[in-house]
Design a protein around this motif. Sequence first.
Motif, PDB file in Angstrom:
ATOM      1  N   GLU A 262       8.409   4.016   3.432  1.00 42.93           N
ATOM      2  CA  GLU A 262       8.211   3.351   2.143  1.00 42.93           C
ATOM      3  C   GLU A 262       8.903   1.992   2.117  1.00 42.93           C
ATOM      4  O   GLU A 262       8.365   1.013   1.600  1.00 42.93           O
ATOM      5  CB  GLU A 262       8.774   4.249   1.037  1.00 42.93           C
ATOM      6  N   GLY A 265       7.068  -0.325   4.705  1.00 43.69           N
ATOM      7  CA  GLY A 265       5.623  -0.416   4.569  1.00 43.69           C
ATOM      8  C   GLY A 265       4.883  -0.032   5.824  1.00 43.69           C
ATOM      9  O   GLY A 265       3.892  -0.656   6.198  1.00 43.69           O
ATOM     10  N   TRP A 367      11.748  -6.374   5.716  1.00 46.20           N
ATOM     11  CA  TRP A 367      11.166  -5.309   4.890  1.00 46.20           C
ATOM     12  C   TRP A 367      10.654  -5.849   3.554  1.00 46.20           C
ATOM     13  O   TRP A 367       9.838  -5.207   2.901  1.00 46.20           O
ATOM     14  CB  TRP A 367      12.198  -4.203   4.631  1.00 46.20           C
ATOM     15  N   ALA A 370       6.883  -5.975   2.524  1.00 44.76           N
ATOM     16  CA  ALA A 370       6.084  -5.182   3.467  1.00 44.76           C
ATOM     17  C   ALA A 370       5.165  -4.259   2.690  1.00 44.76           C
ATOM     18  O   ALA A 370       5.568  -3.641   1.710  1.00 44.76           O
ATOM     19  CB  ALA A 370       6.994  -4.383   4.392  1.00 44.76           C
ATOM     20  N   GLY A 371       3.938  -4.156   3.133  1.00 41.73           N
ATOM     21  CA  GLY A 371       2.987  -3.282   2.466  1.00 41.73           C
ATOM     22  C   GLY A 371       2.465  -2.239   3.413  1.00 41.73           C
ATOM     23  O   GLY A 371       2.727  -2.252   4.603  1.00 41.73           O
ATOM     24  N   GLY A 372       1.713  -1.280   2.901  1.00 41.04           N
ATOM     25  CA  GLY A 372       1.144  -0.257   3.767  1.00 41.04           C
ATOM     26  C   GLY A 372       1.247   1.111   3.133  1.00 41.04           C
ATOM     27  O   GLY A 372       1.830   1.279   2.082  1.00 41.04           O
ATOM     28  N   THR A 373       0.635   2.078   3.771  1.00 34.68           N
ATOM     29  CA  THR A 373       0.680   3.446   3.283  1.00 34.68           C
ATOM     30  C   THR A 373       1.458   4.295   4.258  1.00 34.68           C
ATOM     31  O   THR A 373       1.587   3.975   5.426  1.00 34.68           O
ATOM     32  CB  THR A 373      -0.748   4.012   3.126  1.00 34.68           C
ATOM     33  N   ASN A 374       1.980   5.379   3.760  1.00 35.78           N
ATOM     34  CA  ASN A 374       2.798   6.260   4.593  1.00 35.78           C
ATOM     35  C   ASN A 374       2.178   7.643   4.660  1.00 35.78           C
ATOM     36  O   ASN A 374       1.831   8.215   3.638  1.00 35.78           O
ATOM     37  CB  ASN A 374       4.213   6.373   4.023  1.00 35.78           C
TER      38      ASN A 374
END
Length: 388
Positions: A262, A265, A367, A370-374
């Motif tokens: 999290e 990201g 960090w 930072a984006g994205g899914t986990n």
Amino acid sequence: MSKEVLVLGGTGFVGRNLVVHLLERHGERILIRVADKCPPAMAFLSQEYKRAFDDDRVEFVQCDLTRKSGINKGWTRDGGRWDIVVNLAAETGDGRDEALYEKRCAGLSAMNAERAGEEGPDLYIEMSTAFVYASSFRAPNDEQARTNPITLQGKWKLKGEEVVREVKGLNWCVFRPAIIYGKGDRNSIMPRAVCAATYVGTGERMDFLWDGGIKMSTVWVGDVCRAVSFAVESPETFGGKIYNLADSGDSTQGSINGLLGETFGIDVGFVGRIISNVARIHMDGVVEVANEKHMRPWSELCAKHDISTVLSPYISRELLQAKNVNVDGGKIVEEAGFQYSRERIRREDIVECLEEACEARLFMRIWEGAGGTNEMGGEEEEEEEEKG
């Protein structure tokens, strides 16, 4: 009445936080001597810690606490004995040679406890580790649980404990903290954070061995310092006691890696037990490959951001095995009235660690934004109890 406190190993992770805490807690009623082989100027201190060590109430003595000459230098003072002695000195790095742990954990503790027996402080506090317990998935280890150390450091800290408890006439207290997190961390959660940093922007998933269910009990470094302060203020209450230090958050490898995912990201997961059991046969090679995978991109990141750092993504074979650190920290609450101020490790705590490391010029702010899914991959099977 003022307290005069000797902190052995005081420039380390817990020690630097303890100095700050004692100064804030006790004001002008405290005098602190820090005895350590590593001087503050070489300890990669952020500004908060530098101010504490520059305080008039703090004295630093550089000495090797594994040698009698060093112990004599660190302990001797014109004003007589110390009221409280806190032993935080130990080898805390992972994957070291066993002889080093023997010397810097058990040997150091034994020699300094012997000196304490001669000096007779009101209380001698030995900081041990919850790694002295056997791996247990189902039942958290309380202070009466079976000891069967899961690391070499745990093995030799336990032997050091045993010597401390046998020193005639010594009023001792032993703390066994779970995995400590917080500002100043270099060897606990931070190696995982360093690993996570190497995945930012790559699109790869960060996978660890085993699964997310492995227990990783935690305790905030501030609560470790508060427990020590409790003992400093009430040596008669804490004398002759062993206390675990662990929050109630029931942290696991999955929950901690999830927080890292999290924060940075990135996607995080686990290879599962089938693959991990195959890897166990060739564990040395697997560990070498895994660490090499992270070392190059970490070096490139450090070069890009012009950072020279002691932080490393290296994780030892011991810590990559399917061993549970599962600790019950409730006894100190029930018996001594202590209350943990942080019930579990949170994303904010990870960021706090990273911010401090950035201020000390040991990390980079990659960090932020930072984006994205986990995704939490891997099997969620229960760990079998360790036999023997």
